[in-house]
Design an enzyme around this catalytic site. Structure first.
Site, PDB file in Angstrom:
ATOM      1  N   LYS A 176      -6.179  38.510 -68.829  1.00  0.00           N
ATOM      2  CA  LYS A 176      -6.863  39.398 -69.776  1.00  0.00           C
ATOM      3  C   LYS A 176      -7.587  40.510 -69.034  1.00  0.00           C
ATOM      4  O   LYS A 176      -8.538  40.251 -68.300  1.00  0.00           O
ATOM      5  CB  LYS A 176      -7.879  38.630 -70.619  1.00  0.00           C
ATOM      6  CG  LYS A 176      -8.339  39.471 -71.823  1.00  0.00           C
ATOM      7  CD  LYS A 176      -9.564  38.922 -72.511  1.00  0.00           C
ATOM      8  CE  LYS A 176     -10.842  39.485 -71.957  1.00  0.00           C
ATOM      9  NZ  LYS A 176     -10.962  40.946 -72.042  1.00  0.00           N
ATOM     10  N   GLY A 235     -16.272  39.768 -62.703  1.00  0.00           N
ATOM     11  CA  GLY A 235     -17.049  40.467 -63.719  1.00  0.00           C
ATOM     12  C   GLY A 235     -18.529  40.275 -63.473  1.00  0.00           C
ATOM     13  O   GLY A 235     -18.947  40.006 -62.343  1.00  0.00           O
ATOM     14  N   THR A 237     -22.412  38.774 -63.467  1.00  0.00           N
ATOM     15  CA  THR A 237     -22.970  37.463 -63.125  1.00  0.00           C
ATOM     16  C   THR A 237     -23.310  36.659 -64.382  1.00  0.00           C
ATOM     17  O   THR A 237     -23.059  35.452 -64.439  1.00  0.00           O
ATOM     18  CB  THR A 237     -24.204  37.648 -62.227  1.00  0.00           C
ATOM     19  OG1 THR A 237     -23.754  38.228 -60.996  1.00  0.00           O
ATOM     20  CG2 THR A 237     -24.893  36.328 -61.914  1.00  0.00           C
ATOM     21  N   ALA A 238     -23.831  37.326 -65.417  1.00  0.00           N
ATOM     22  CA  ALA A 238     -24.186  36.595 -66.645  1.00  0.00           C
ATOM     23  C   ALA A 238     -22.934  36.009 -67.290  1.00  0.00           C
ATOM     24  O   ALA A 238     -22.934  34.851 -67.737  1.00  0.00           O
ATOM     25  CB  ALA A 238     -24.896  37.538 -67.619  1.00  0.00           C
ATOM     26  N   THR A 239     -21.841  36.769 -67.313  1.00  0.00           N
ATOM     27  CA  THR A 239     -20.588  36.253 -67.869  1.00  0.00           C
ATOM     28  C   THR A 239     -20.076  35.096 -67.010  1.00  0.00           C
ATOM     29  O   THR A 239     -19.580  34.092 -67.542  1.00  0.00           O
ATOM     30  CB  THR A 239     -19.517  37.358 -67.917  1.00  0.00           C
ATOM     31  OG1 THR A 239     -20.101  38.531 -68.446  1.00  0.00           O
ATOM     32  CG2 THR A 239     -18.339  36.947 -68.770  1.00  0.00           C
ATOM     33  N   GLU A 254     -15.957  35.952 -58.968  1.00  0.00           N
ATOM     34  CA  GLU A 254     -16.370  37.083 -58.127  1.00  0.00           C
ATOM     35  C   GLU A 254     -17.281  37.932 -58.995  1.00  0.00           C
ATOM     36  O   GLU A 254     -16.829  38.536 -59.968  1.00  0.00           O
ATOM     37  CB  GLU A 254     -15.149  37.854 -57.638  1.00  0.00           C
ATOM     38  CG  GLU A 254     -15.425  38.639 -56.385  1.00  0.00           C
ATOM     39  CD  GLU A 254     -15.924  40.030 -56.691  1.00  0.00           C
ATOM     40  OE1 GLU A 254     -17.163  40.220 -56.632  1.00  0.00           O
ATOM     41  OE2 GLU A 254     -15.108  40.895 -56.988  1.00  0.00           O
ATOM     42  N   CYS A 295     -18.107  46.674 -57.171  1.00  0.00           N
ATOM     43  CA  CYS A 295     -19.063  45.613 -56.825  1.00  0.00           C
ATOM     44  C   CYS A 295     -19.448  45.688 -55.350  1.00  0.00           C
ATOM     45  O   CYS A 295     -20.488  45.167 -54.956  1.00  0.00           O
ATOM     46  CB  CYS A 295     -18.483  44.255 -57.175  1.00  0.00           C
ATOM     47  SG  CYS A 295     -16.838  43.981 -56.498  1.00  0.00           S
TER      48      CYS A 295
END
Ligand code: TXE
Length: 481
Positions: free
Chosen positions: A173, A226, A228-230, A248, A282
């Site tokens: 995705k 993506g 950090t919260a996800t 990552e 990043c």
């Protein structure tokens, strides 16, 4: 306007429930495409196709898998112009950057893993004279691959290539913000003769389509890049299902410049490390630490170089710095400029919208590259990931303080060190807590090296043998002699 499709079981497929999201060009603010708003039904179909294709693909000789993946790489090369243009329109990045970095690297990812699988070895362990152990590595089944919007095809292919090369099938995705090159990749896979179901591409929102991939019991491995919260949500969901996971995540990377750094030679690379892709990588260095005797000179020369960057229409080949990916992200980044001012920072350049944009870009999501000084390391501007064209510059006294400031972060993805002293470079590289350290360079990538972060920058590693190990299951066979 284009209507994009999912790619399921080798076919271009509309979303089951018929819902679509608007895809906006960040350089103009206009809707340019419709993206499937896929749900659990679409994901279930994709996983079923991937499951059905798995036994035959896993049993396909490595040389044949290699041949198909090399054909995909050739297909990417052939469509360089279309892919680069699509990537620029989706992300706001300069088309020249997409042409020279994103798309060639996507082809390189396929070539790298297509050939790596022809040269892998597995371990043997002889137990005195009594037994011989050997390790089998087998593909794990269906892999769920979820990637972000900043380097869309580059990062998606970085996951797809090792997953498929090692004999897994996949449901991938891309970000809902940047779906177009993934759709083109589906067409390239069809042309290359990839068997149906081996790769399935699902578009849609993270909370709906992404979550359905993470939750699906038949998806055995999850590779995610993506926020950090996800990453925390995905880890929480995948852990009780015992899925293999690599995450990552974000970064707040230090750029450590010693007074003996060769600025004449290195300044362009330091500017690039801060502002490549509008700072939306990043790995970009967002906390520049400079040894005190060089501080004033550095700030003067750095600000002058940053002010010379050509900000403009991403589709203009001369543009070096384009638009941010979305209105929401531009607003988030801009909110950090207000915060930095409130925290006592001085904006040395940027901090606003560029003024001389072409009419086409009047409603685009632009923000000038911004340099801030005068902030302590503990403040939020220096601690939180901004993920945009905003850097701070902070002086340090000596090597020990440089290391302490560099490590004063909850993240640990990457760092760069700029010095002519070899011993110091080694010492600081060892002391800084990050997964990647560059010395007198930045984003110099060898695809064989382990890639990933420490602390809140993630768990696990990608790249080379690490990726091959991640996507395979080791099994030890012990044979008594
Ligand atoms: O990323 P998200 P966002 C950082 C950066 C940025 C922040 C948020 O600081 O401001 O993250 O960006 C999918 N289950 N990075 O919100 O949401 C989503 O659809 C499954 C750093 O855009 O993490 C997309 O495909 N999937 C970074 C992907 O996850 C979910 C690059 C990334 O989106 C999901 C991008 C869920 N619950 C942002 N929620 C880097 N490390 O390179 C979302 N997704």
């Amino acid at each position: 306007m284009t209507t994009l499709t999912n790619y399921i079981d080798g076919r271009m497929t509309a979303p089951a429930a018929g819902g679509y999201l608007d895809k906006i060009d960040p350089a103009t603010g206009r809707v340019v495409a419709r993206v499937p708003d896929s749900d659990g039904t679409d994901v279930a179909r994709a996983v079923a196709a991937a499951n059905a294709a798995f036994p035959a693909w896993a049993a396909t000789p490595a040389a044949e898998r290699s041949r198909v993946l090399l054909a995909i790489a050739d297909g990417i090369d052939r469509r360089l112009d279309a892919l680069a243009r699509a990537e620029s329109i989706d992300t706001g990045k300069p088309v020249t950057l997409a042409r020279t970095l994103d798309i060639p690297r996507a082809a390189a990812n396929f070539r790298f893993f297509a050939t790596a699988i022809l040269h892998t070895e597995t371990e043997t362990h002889a137990t005195d004279h009594t037994a011989l152990n050997y390790t089998l590595r087998r593909p794990r089944g269906v892999a769920g691959l979820i990637s972000p919007w900043n380097l869309p095809l580059y990062l998606l292919s970085w996951k797809i290539a090792p997953a498929l090369a090692t004999g897994n099938t996949a449901v991938a995705k891309p970000s809902e913000l940047t779906p177009t090159t993934a759709t083109l990749l589906g067409e390239i896979c069809q042309e290359a003769g990839l068997p149906p179901g081996v790769l399935n591409l699902i578009h849609g929102l993270g909370a709906r389509a992404g979550m359905a991939i993470v939750e699906h019991p038949d998806v055995r491995s999850i590779s995610f890049t993506g926020g950090t919260a996800t990453g925390a949500v995905i880890a929480r969901t995948a852990a009780p299902l015992f899925k293999k996971l690599t995450l990552e995540l974000g970064g707040k990377n230090p750029t450590i410049v010693f007074a003996d750094a060769d600025l004449d030679r290195q300044l362009p690379s330091i500017v690039r490390s801060a502002f490549a892709n509008q700072g939306e990588i990043c790995l970009c260095g967002s906390r520049i630490l400079v040894e005190a005797p060089l501080f004033d000179t550095f700030v003067e020369r750095f600000v002058a170089a940053v002010s010379r960057l050509t900000v403009g229409d991403p589709l203009d080949p001369a543009t070096e710095f384009g638009a941010l990916v979305s209105a929401g992200h531009r607003d988030k980044v801009a909110s950090y400029l207000d915060l930095a001012r409130a925290e006592g920072g001085t904006i040395r350049c940027g901090g606003d919208r560029p003024t001389d944009l072409p009419a086409r870009c009047a409603d685009g999501y632009f923000l000038s590259p911004t340099v801030i000084t005068g902030l302590p390391m503990a403040c939020r501007t220096n601690q939180e990931e901004i993920f945009g064209p905003v850097v701070t510059v902070t002086p340090f006294r000596d090597e020990a303080e440089a290391v302490a400031l560099a490590n004063d972060s909850r993240y640990g993805l990457a760092a760069s060190i700029w010095t002519e002293q070899l011993g110091r470079a080694h010492r600081v590289a060892e002391a800084v807590q990050c997964g990647t350290i560059w010395v007198n360079c930045w984003l110099l990538r060898d695809l064989r090296v382990p890639f990933g972060g420490m602390r809140q920058s993630g768990v696990g590693r990608e790249g080379g043998d690490e990726a091959i190990r991640f996507f395979t299951e080791p099994k030890n066979v012990c044979l008594k002699l």
